[in-house]
Design a protein around this motif. Structure first.
Motif, PDB file in Angstrom:
ATOM      1  N   TYR A 270      12.113  -2.398  -4.125  1.00 20.71           N
ATOM      2  CA  TYR A 270      11.507  -2.119  -2.834  1.00 20.71           C
ATOM      3  C   TYR A 270      10.392  -1.102  -3.026  1.00 20.71           C
ATOM      4  O   TYR A 270      10.517  -0.146  -3.789  1.00 20.71           O
TER       5      TYR A 270
ATOM      6  N   GLU B 118       4.166  -3.804   1.776  1.00 21.65           N
ATOM      7  CA  GLU B 118       5.598  -3.633   1.560  1.00 21.65           C
ATOM      8  C   GLU B 118       6.126  -4.770   0.700  1.00 21.65           C
ATOM      9  O   GLU B 118       5.766  -5.928   0.902  1.00 21.65           O
TER      10      GLU B 118
ATOM     11  N   ARG C 100       6.800   0.579  -0.675  1.00 18.36           N
ATOM     12  CA  ARG C 100       5.929   0.545   0.496  1.00 18.36           C
ATOM     13  C   ARG C 100       4.815   1.555   0.279  1.00 18.36           C
ATOM     14  O   ARG C 100       5.063   2.708  -0.063  1.00 18.36           O
TER      15      ARG C 100
ATOM     16  N   THR D 231       1.448   3.060   2.260  1.00 19.55           N
ATOM     17  CA  THR D 231       0.662   3.162   3.481  1.00 19.55           C
ATOM     18  C   THR D 231      -0.604   3.928   3.123  1.00 19.55           C
ATOM     19  O   THR D 231      -0.531   5.051   2.630  1.00 19.55           O
TER      20      THR D 231
END
Length: 164
Positions: free
Chosen positions: A85, A118, A87, A89
């Protein structure tokens, strides 16, 4: 307020924008078309400025736009129940938010775009938020949620309300 804090606040608006189910309708289809054309032109202009900034900063120069990244799970470790995982931004700014305040503008007025990428196991998603003078004007949500098929949603905003 720091640039990262402004970015976190505005990035959370993406979740709200992607769940909008009601919107206000423009008076005429021609008005909607004119607003969409203007928003698309702004998007193209911002993309061009971002590409130019990346090229200039790679060469050691000043790019005219500044970016701040917030990265979750930068080492790509496996998360329980998800697998790998991550992510990222990224916010694109014309200046530091605190300088805008000194000039009598809102801190958010320097934010031009937020990009959220993501990855969760084999699923990927991308969201983009486009701003004009601190106001959200466009949101793009791309996801491969339906059986791996890509899904794309576009939201156009005027005066804080979605019109398409």
């Amino acid at each position: 307020m720091s640039r990262a804090r402004v970015l976190r606040r505005l990035a959370s608006a993406l979740a709200l924008a992607s769940m909008l189910v009601t919107s206000s309708s423009p008076a005429t289809p021609q008005e909607a078309d004119a607003r969409i054309v203007a928003i698309r032109a702004r998007y193209a202009s911002v993309q061009s400025r971002i590409e130019m900034a990346v090229k200039k900063t790679e060469g050691g120069g000043a790019g005219g736009l500044y970016s701040t990244d917030l990265v979750v799970n930068s080492q790509n470790g496996a998360w329980r129940g998800v697998g790998t995982y991550g992510r990222t931004t990224r916010g694109w700014f014309t200046d530091q938010p605190e300088f805008a305040r000194r000039e009598g503008k809102t801190e958010a007025s320097v934010l031009v775009k937020v990009e959220v990428d993501e990855r969760a196991a084999a699923r990927t998603a991308r969201q983009e938020l486009l701003f004009d003078d601190g106001r959200l004007v466009f949101a793009l949500v791309r996801d491969d949620e339906e059986g791996g098929r890509p899904v794309e949603r576009r939201f156009y905003f005027d005066q804080g309300k979605a019109f398409r």
